[in-house]
Design a protein around this motif. Structure first.
Motif, PDB file in Angstrom:
ATOM      1  N   ALA A  96       0.836  -1.200   0.000  1.00  0.00           N
ATOM      2  CA  ALA A  96       0.000   0.000   0.000  1.00  0.00           C
ATOM      3  C   ALA A  96       0.871   1.250   0.000  1.00  0.00           C
ATOM      4  CB  ALA A  96      -0.928  -0.007   1.215  1.00  0.00           C
ATOM      5  N   ALA A  97       1.956   1.217   0.772  1.00  0.00           N
ATOM      6  CA  ALA A  97       2.895   2.341   0.790  1.00  0.00           C
ATOM      7  C   ALA A  97       3.533   2.533  -0.573  1.00  0.00           C
ATOM      8  CB  ALA A  97       3.969   2.103   1.854  1.00  0.00           C
ATOM      9  N   ALA A  98       3.922   1.424  -1.210  1.00  0.00           N
ATOM     10  CA  ALA A  98       4.513   1.511  -2.542  1.00  0.00           C
ATOM     11  C   ALA A  98       3.549   2.169  -3.528  1.00  0.00           C
ATOM     12  CB  ALA A  98       4.907   0.117  -3.030  1.00  0.00           C
ATOM     13  N   ALA A  99       2.289   1.762  -3.467  1.00  0.00           N
ATOM     14  CA  ALA A  99       1.297   2.325  -4.378  1.00  0.00           C
ATOM     15  C   ALA A  99       1.089   3.811  -4.117  1.00  0.00           C
ATOM     16  CB  ALA A  99      -0.020   1.569  -4.226  1.00  0.00           C
ATOM     17  N   MET A 100       1.095   4.205  -2.842  1.00  0.00           N
ATOM     18  CA  MET A 100       0.945   5.626  -2.507  1.00  0.00           C
ATOM     19  C   MET A 100       2.069   6.455  -3.109  1.00  0.00           C
ATOM     20  SD  MET A 100      -0.263   5.390   1.483  1.00  0.00           S
ATOM     21  CE  MET A 100      -0.190   7.175   1.731  1.00  0.00           C
ATOM     22  N   ASN A 101       3.247   5.850  -3.249  1.00  0.00           N
ATOM     23  CA  ASN A 101       4.396   6.570  -3.806  1.00  0.00           C
ATOM     24  C   ASN A 101       4.589   6.329  -5.292  1.00  0.00           C
ATOM     25  OD1 ASN A 101       4.982   7.808  -1.413  1.00  0.00           O
ATOM     26  ND2 ASN A 101       6.580   6.369  -0.791  1.00  0.00           N
ATOM     27  N   GLY A 102       3.605   5.679  -5.933  1.00  0.00           N
ATOM     28  CA  GLY A 102       3.622   5.539  -7.389  1.00  0.00           C
ATOM     29  C   GLY A 102       4.204   4.256  -7.928  1.00  0.00           C
ATOM     30  N   PHE A 103       4.486   3.290  -7.040  1.00  0.00           N
ATOM     31  CA  PHE A 103       5.072   2.021  -7.467  1.00  0.00           C
ATOM     32  C   PHE A 103       3.981   0.954  -7.522  1.00  0.00           C
ATOM     33  CE2 PHE A 103       8.507   4.497  -5.819  1.00  0.00           C
ATOM     34  CZ  PHE A 103       9.632   4.139  -6.544  1.00  0.00           C
ATOM     35  N   THR A 104       3.438   0.712  -8.707  1.00  0.00           N
ATOM     36  CA  THR A 104       2.440  -0.325  -8.917  1.00  0.00           C
ATOM     37  C   THR A 104       2.791  -1.085 -10.192  1.00  0.00           C
ATOM     38  OG1 THR A 104       0.959   1.012 -10.291  1.00  0.00           O
ATOM     39  CG2 THR A 104       0.662   1.164  -7.895  1.00  0.00           C
ATOM     40  N   ALA A 105       2.165  -2.238 -10.381  1.00  0.00           N
ATOM     41  CA  ALA A 105       2.388  -3.014 -11.603  1.00  0.00           C
ATOM     42  C   ALA A 105       1.973  -2.208 -12.830  1.00  0.00           C
ATOM     43  CB  ALA A 105       1.613  -4.327 -11.527  1.00  0.00           C
ATOM     44  N   GLU A 106       0.922  -1.389 -12.676  1.00  0.00           N
ATOM     45  CA  GLU A 106       0.439  -0.591 -13.809  1.00  0.00           C
ATOM     46  C   GLU A 106       1.410   0.516 -14.179  1.00  0.00           C
ATOM     47  OE1 GLU A 106      -2.656  -2.881 -11.994  1.00  0.00           O
ATOM     48  OE2 GLU A 106      -1.352  -1.355 -11.085  1.00  0.00           O
ATOM     49  N   THR A 107       1.999   1.180 -13.183  1.00  0.00           N
ATOM     50  CA  THR A 107       2.898   2.296 -13.482  1.00  0.00           C
ATOM     51  C   THR A 107       4.271   1.823 -13.933  1.00  0.00           C
ATOM     52  OG1 THR A 107       3.581   2.453 -11.160  1.00  0.00           O
ATOM     53  CG2 THR A 107       1.759   3.867 -11.872  1.00  0.00           C
ATOM     54  N   LEU A 108       4.691   0.649 -13.473  1.00  0.00           N
ATOM     55  CA  LEU A 108       6.049   0.181 -13.762  1.00  0.00           C
ATOM     56  C   LEU A 108       6.117  -0.870 -14.863  1.00  0.00           C
ATOM     57  CD1 LEU A 108       7.442  -0.138 -10.116  1.00  0.00           C
ATOM     58  CD2 LEU A 108       7.528   1.836 -11.646  1.00  0.00           C
ATOM     59  N   GLY A 109       5.016  -1.566 -15.098  1.00  0.00           N
ATOM     60  CA  GLY A 109       5.028  -2.606 -16.122  1.00  0.00           C
ATOM     61  C   GLY A 109       5.624  -3.912 -15.649  1.00  0.00           C
ATOM     62  N   ALA A 110       5.671  -4.125 -14.332  1.00  0.00           N
ATOM     63  CA  ALA A 110       6.216  -5.360 -13.771  1.00  0.00           C
ATOM     64  C   ALA A 110       5.558  -5.612 -12.416  1.00  0.00           C
ATOM     65  CB  ALA A 110       7.729  -5.263 -13.601  1.00  0.00           C
ATOM     66  N   PRO A 111       5.524  -6.872 -11.968  1.00  0.00           N
ATOM     67  CA  PRO A 111       4.963  -7.165 -10.647  1.00  0.00           C
ATOM     68  C   PRO A 111       5.765  -6.488  -9.540  1.00  0.00           C
ATOM     69  CG  PRO A 111       5.259  -9.184 -11.931  1.00  0.00           C
ATOM     70  CD  PRO A 111       5.952  -8.099 -12.671  1.00  0.00           C
ATOM     71  N   ILE A 112       5.079  -6.157  -8.438  1.00  0.00           N
ATOM     72  CA  ILE A 112       5.724  -5.606  -7.254  1.00  0.00           C
ATOM     73  C   ILE A 112       5.679  -6.702  -6.185  1.00  0.00           C
ATOM     74  CG2 ILE A 112       5.847  -3.653  -5.681  1.00  0.00           C
ATOM     75  CD1 ILE A 112       5.795  -2.848  -8.628  1.00  0.00           C
ATOM     76  N   ILE A 113       6.826  -7.112  -5.691  1.00  0.00           N
ATOM     77  CA  ILE A 113       6.916  -8.230  -4.753  1.00  0.00           C
ATOM     78  C   ILE A 113       7.694  -7.792  -3.515  1.00  0.00           C
ATOM     79  CG2 ILE A 113       7.829 -10.555  -4.376  1.00  0.00           C
ATOM     80  CD1 ILE A 113       7.476 -11.077  -7.359  1.00  0.00           C
ATOM     81  N   VAL A 114       7.131  -8.070  -2.338  1.00  0.00           N
ATOM     82  CA  VAL A 114       7.872  -7.875  -1.096  1.00  0.00           C
ATOM     83  C   VAL A 114       8.706  -9.129  -0.877  1.00  0.00           C
ATOM     84  CG1 VAL A 114       7.731  -7.469   1.384  1.00  0.00           C
ATOM     85  CG2 VAL A 114       6.101  -6.357  -0.162  1.00  0.00           C
ATOM     86  N   ALA A 115      10.024  -8.982  -0.900  1.00  0.00           N
ATOM     87  CA  ALA A 115      10.927 -10.116  -1.063  1.00  0.00           C
ATOM     88  C   ALA A 115      10.971 -11.056   0.129  1.00  0.00           C
ATOM     89  CB  ALA A 115      12.347  -9.619  -1.371  1.00  0.00           C
ATOM     90  N   ASP A 116      10.560 -10.573   1.311  1.00  0.00           N
ATOM     91  CA  ASP A 116      10.618 -11.448   2.493  1.00  0.00           C
ATOM     92  C   ASP A 116       9.232 -11.821   3.015  1.00  0.00           C
ATOM     93  OD1 ASP A 116      10.187  -8.831   3.256  1.00  0.00           O
ATOM     94  OD2 ASP A 116      11.422  -8.921   5.042  1.00  0.00           O
ATOM     95  N   GLY A 117       8.232 -11.741   2.134  1.00  0.00           N
ATOM     96  CA  GLY A 117       6.929 -12.287   2.446  1.00  0.00           C
ATOM     97  C   GLY A 117       6.031 -11.414   3.286  1.00  0.00           C
TER      98      GLY A 117
END
Length: 370
Positions: A96-117
């Motif tokens: 949710a924080a990433a999306a608030m700062n503009g980091f989403t699959a739609e804006t970047l063209g790639a999945p967003i993954i939290v690496a430690d689950g």
């Protein structure tokens, strides 16, 4: 042996904008050769705590995503959960924080993954013989990636003096349990003469080791239980009165050395598969983990790319050290010849020296200006 570092200034024009320069660096540094067709490529970023606007902006990340795809890789943009209080302590809030700062699959063209689950427990221990830490708790999403492109925002930092590729790797790829180990040598104390008793540090402490107690002169002051303190530095960062300075003794060296070891653990199973891009723009006094970003303390400098994290960080610190202080910034009026020291008086080169010593790279830089 010197390591090549490719550099573009921050200047731009109608003929070559900043995104063009990022593409140029990606190509000249040979990043496409690090990626084989079908590789799962982690693009390691720091998408910033909401309220902070100093992080690497999403358009740069989107450009790297497109270049990784052109090279035949399957990119995903990633970061890890945090130790301190804030929006990024679990994957639900982190995304949710990433999306608030503009980091989403739609804006970047790639999945967003939290690496430690989901809760930061998806990590594996990487053995590091003859090291301070013995083993490093690294996020599984980092270890499972076939290749990695590390995008680092160069800025100052309360504990390290500066943050670049090595910190982005070492602290940024660690699970919360690993972050606790990295911070555990740092134990702050309250200066009661500066403490306002407002309780901001109490609210921000992730382990509830701070309490407000009666002061000798009346009112309340904060008191830290050193037996419970994990040394995360959150209280020091949060206090607006500078009432909780870091008591360094030997712990400053320890945290830098351990972070270099964690950085090595994050990439040692990926020889020839990791590229580094440092963004020397919006060079702020504090980490992107803060929910604010102060005025940059020097003008934008440029962008650097390399396959050696030590060399790229060495170039970055040298460029900033000799840069002019920005007006109306924290560095304005300082008489320090080294601009980093105008922000925090910390020996920031210890992490470079130690990373070189353990074989992560070289501080001898073969600079290629583009």
């Amino acid at each position: 042996m010197a390591s090549q570092v490719f550099f573009h200034s921050a200047r731009a024009s109608a003929k070559k904008n900043r995104l063009d320069k990022v593409r140029s660096l990606f190509n000249r540094a040979g990043f496409a050769k690090l990626i084989q067709a079908g590789d799962r490529v982690a693009i390691k970023v720091h998408w910033g705590e909401p309220g902070n606007v100093g992080f690497v902006p999403p358009p740069y990340v989107r450009k790297i995503v497109s270049l990784v795809k052109e090279a035949g890789g399957h990119p995903f943009v990633t970061d890890t959960n945090t130790l301190y209080t804030g929006m990024r302590r679990n994957a639900v809030q982190n995304l949710a924080a990433a999306a608030m700062n503009g980091f989403t699959a739609e804006t970047l063209g790639a999945p967003i993954i939290v690496a430690d689950g989901l809760t930061g427990r998806d990590f594996r221990s990487v053995k590091l013989p003859n090291s301070r830490v013995g083993e490093a708790k690294i996020a599984s999403g980092i270890l499972d990636a076939d290749a990695m492109i590390v995008l680092s925002h160069v800025k100052s930092h309360l504990l390290f003096g500066f943050g670049g590729a090595l910190k982005n790797l070492g602290m940024g790829c660690a699970s919360p349990a690993g972050k606790q180990i990295l911070h555990s040598d740092v134990h702050p104390e309250v200066d009661p003469e500066k403490c306002d008793g407002d309780g901001i540090c109490v609210a921000r402490c992730p382990v509830s080791c701070i309490a407000l107690v009666n002061a000798a002169a009346g009112g309340k002051v904060a008191l830290i239980d050193s037996k419970l303190c994990i040394g995360c530095g959150e209280c020091t960062t949060a206090c607006p009165h500078q009432a909780i300075p870091i008591n360094w003794q030997t712990s400053g060296e320890a945290i830098q050395h351990k972070t270099a070891e964690y950085a090595w653990a994050a990439v040692k199973d990926k020889p020839g598969k990791v590229g580094y891009l440092n963004f020397l723009i919006q060079i702020t006094p504090d980490c992107d983990c803060c929910d604010w970003s102060d005025t940059p303390f020097t003008p934008d400098i440029g962008f650097a790319a390399a396959t050696d994290p030590v060399a790229i960080d060495r170039l970055s610190v040298d460029l900033v050290a000799k840069s002019p202080a920005a007006p109306m910034s924290k560095a304005e009026g300082s008489t320090e010849k080294d601009l980093w020291r105008a922000i925090y008086d910390i020996n920031y080169r210890r992490i470079l020296d130690y990373a070189e010593k353990i074989g992560m790279g070289s501080q001898q830089v073969d600079l290629v200006k583009l």
